[in-house]
Design an enzyme around this catalytic site. Sequence first.
Site, PDB file in Angstrom:
ATOM      1  CB  ALA A  66      -0.893  -0.013   1.232  1.00 30.80           C
ATOM      2  CD  GLU A 132       1.768  -5.607   5.855  1.00 29.38           C
ATOM      3  OE1 GLU A 132       2.613  -6.494   6.101  1.00 29.38           O
ATOM      4  OE2 GLU A 132       0.992  -5.657   4.883  1.00 29.38           O
TER       5      GLU A 132
HETATM    6  C1  HXC Z   1       5.024   4.362  -1.305  1.00 31.22           C
HETATM    7  C2  HXC Z   1       6.917   3.406  -2.168  1.00 31.22           C
HETATM    8  C3  HXC Z   1       6.587   2.159  -1.570  1.00 31.22           C
HETATM    9  C4  HXC Z   1       5.367   2.089  -0.830  1.00 31.22           C
HETATM   10  C5  HXC Z   1       8.444   1.934  -2.627  1.00 31.22           C
HETATM   11  N1  HXC Z   1       8.077   3.211  -2.799  1.00 31.22           N
HETATM   12  N2  HXC Z   1       7.554   1.272  -1.881  1.00 31.22           N
HETATM   13  N3  HXC Z   1       6.141   4.487  -2.033  1.00 31.22           N
HETATM   14  N4  HXC Z   1       4.622   3.208  -0.725  1.00 31.22           N
HETATM   15  N5  HXC Z   1       4.928   0.966  -0.272  1.00 31.22           N
HETATM   16  C6  HXC Z   1       8.786   4.248  -3.553  1.00 31.22           C
HETATM   17  C7  HXC Z   1       9.968   4.797  -2.796  1.00 31.22           C
HETATM   18  O1  HXC Z   1       9.575   5.754  -1.871  1.00 31.22           O
HETATM   19  C8  HXC Z   1      10.808   5.370  -3.921  1.00 31.22           C
HETATM   20  O2  HXC Z   1      10.276   6.596  -4.350  1.00 31.22           O
HETATM   21  C9  HXC Z   1      10.560   4.394  -5.050  1.00 31.22           C
HETATM   22  O3  HXC Z   1       9.338   3.717  -4.740  1.00 31.22           O
HETATM   23  C10 HXC Z   1      11.663   3.354  -5.179  1.00 31.22           C
HETATM   24  O4  HXC Z   1      11.846   2.743  -3.917  1.00 31.22           O
HETATM   25  P1  HXC Z   1      13.282   2.581  -3.204  1.00 31.22           P
HETATM   26  O5  HXC Z   1      13.036   2.333  -1.773  1.00 31.22           O
HETATM   27  O6  HXC Z   1      14.170   3.729  -3.551  1.00 31.22           O
HETATM   28  O7  HXC Z   1      13.828   1.267  -3.937  1.00 31.22           O
HETATM   29  P2  HXC Z   1      14.788   0.139  -3.351  1.00 31.22           P
HETATM   30  O8  HXC Z   1      15.931   0.780  -2.583  1.00 31.22           O
HETATM   31  O9  HXC Z   1      15.113  -0.728  -4.512  1.00 31.22           O
HETATM   32  O10 HXC Z   1      13.935  -0.656  -2.271  1.00 31.22           O
HETATM   33  C11 HXC Z   1      12.788  -1.401  -2.694  1.00 31.22           C
HETATM   34  C12 HXC Z   1      11.918  -1.819  -1.455  1.00 31.22           C
HETATM   35  C13 HXC Z   1      11.592  -0.570  -0.631  1.00 31.22           C
HETATM   36  C14 HXC Z   1      12.713  -2.830  -0.606  1.00 31.22           C
HETATM   37  C15 HXC Z   1      10.679  -2.505  -2.011  1.00 31.22           C
HETATM   38  O11 HXC Z   1      11.051   0.441  -1.496  1.00 31.22           O
HETATM   39  C16 HXC Z   1      10.587  -0.814   0.457  1.00 31.22           C
HETATM   40  O12 HXC Z   1      10.930  -1.376   1.497  1.00 31.22           O
HETATM   41  N6  HXC Z   1       9.329  -0.370   0.263  1.00 31.22           N
HETATM   42  C17 HXC Z   1       8.290  -0.446   1.268  1.00 31.22           C
HETATM   43  C18 HXC Z   1       7.796  -1.864   1.422  1.00 31.22           C
HETATM   44  C19 HXC Z   1       6.697  -1.951   2.498  1.00 31.22           C
HETATM   45  O13 HXC Z   1       6.922  -1.620   3.674  1.00 31.22           O
HETATM   46  N7  HXC Z   1       5.488  -2.375   2.084  1.00 31.22           N
HETATM   47  C20 HXC Z   1       4.379  -2.529   2.977  1.00 31.22           C
HETATM   48  C21 HXC Z   1       3.575  -1.263   3.018  1.00 31.22           C
HETATM   49  S1  HXC Z   1       2.266  -1.389   4.208  1.00 31.22           S
HETATM   50  P3  HXC Z   1      11.052   8.021  -4.074  1.00 31.22           P
HETATM   51  O14 HXC Z   1      10.244   8.998  -4.877  1.00 31.22           O
HETATM   52  O15 HXC Z   1      10.951   8.236  -2.607  1.00 31.22           O
HETATM   53  O16 HXC Z   1      12.450   7.798  -4.540  1.00 31.22           O
HETATM   54  C22 HXC Z   1       1.046  -2.244   3.432  1.00 31.22           C
HETATM   55  C23 HXC Z   1      -0.209  -2.435   4.232  1.00 31.22           C
HETATM   56  C24 HXC Z   1      -1.245  -3.150   3.433  1.00 31.22           C
HETATM   57  O17 HXC Z   1       1.164  -2.657   2.339  1.00 31.22           O
HETATM   58  C25 HXC Z   1      -2.593  -2.809   3.910  1.00 31.22           C
HETATM   59  C26 HXC Z   1      -3.681  -3.452   3.140  1.00 31.22           C
HETATM   60  C27 HXC Z   1      -3.704  -3.142   1.700  1.00 31.22           C
END
Ligand code: HXC
Length: 260
Positions: A66, A132
């Site tokens: 998300a 999460e």
């Molecule tokens: C918003 C996101 C994002 C996310 C990545 N991006 N994941 N933006 N929400 N979930 C954005 C980053 O901010 C960045 O934009 C760009 O995508 C590239 O990401 P990087 O982090 O620079 O890439 P990398 O170093 O290759 O790392 C990849 C990654 C990391 C390991 C996937 O991005 C990450 O950990 N993302 C979050 C994963 C996460 O926690 N997901 C769960 C979310 S909670 P900018 O513009 O800043 O450079 C959830 C709850 C669900 O899903 C609820 C029900 C639906």
Amino acid sequence: AKYESILTSRPEPGVALVTLNRPKALNALNVALFRELNEALHLIDADKEIGAIVITGSEKAFAAGADIKQMKDKSFADAYQNKFLESWQQIASIRKPIIAAVSGYALGGGCELALMADILLAAPNAQFGQPEVKIGTVTGGGGSQRLTRAVGKSRAMELTLTGRTWSAQEAVAWGMASRVVGEGDGEVVREAVALAAEIAAKSQIAVQAQKEAVNAAFEQGLSEGLRTERRLFHMTFATADQKEGMAAFVEKRKPNFTNS
Ligand code: HXC
């Protein structure tokens, strides 16, 4: 184009391909993307030309969850009163089989979206995770329920309480994905489309009733599930496709299904 955050196409007769398309954000699932995905899936579900659906992302990310930027300042009152992400469940009401072709990150809501598909094919670089807990929240799109049913309680606990990622091979070994596909770029999508085309060539009534029957195993107890299955089985005897399918077998020819 009609949509901003997804792409839709028909790569084969009978097959709809939906590609999540926010590459700069690793396909983070924001409200607009969800609205478009729901709308596209409902239109596809009503389209008589389509028999099966493939959902995919990019090589790097199926979906990284998300959209954290969009939800980070959300209040409880807003989330609760506006039913934040409740529309998520609409995907579960799609009758046609959905195949997830997963490459790269499938994290948080991205993993939960993949778990909502009926069949999950994983590229060798697929990385699943429910991280999460690392950002102070919990699974919100069915992860605690569907992941636990898919991989069992102990693994689901370990995975969601640590937030560690798991590989395509692990997903297959645990029964969450059906197989790891291919080495080359796009191979998992081509394989998913071929699988969807094979399904789409069958009687659509039988396919959709079969999906309903398997889903009953996730949603109902054994005796209720068996009753659901038997009712659906009996129901097929009211269809032209059952008559045609069985007649074709007896007459040693290929069936010509009319989806009626
Ligand atoms: C918003 C996101 C994002 C996310 C990545 N991006 N994941 N933006 N929400 N979930 C954005 C980053 O901010 C960045 O934009 C760009 O995508 C590239 O990401 P990087 O982090 O620079 O890439 P990398 O170093 O290759 O790392 C990849 C990654 C990391 C390991 C996937 O991005 C990450 O950990 N993302 C979050 C994963 C996460 O926690 N997901 C769960 C979310 S909670 P900018 O513009 O800043 O450079 C959830 C709850 C669900 O899903 C609820 C029900 C639906």
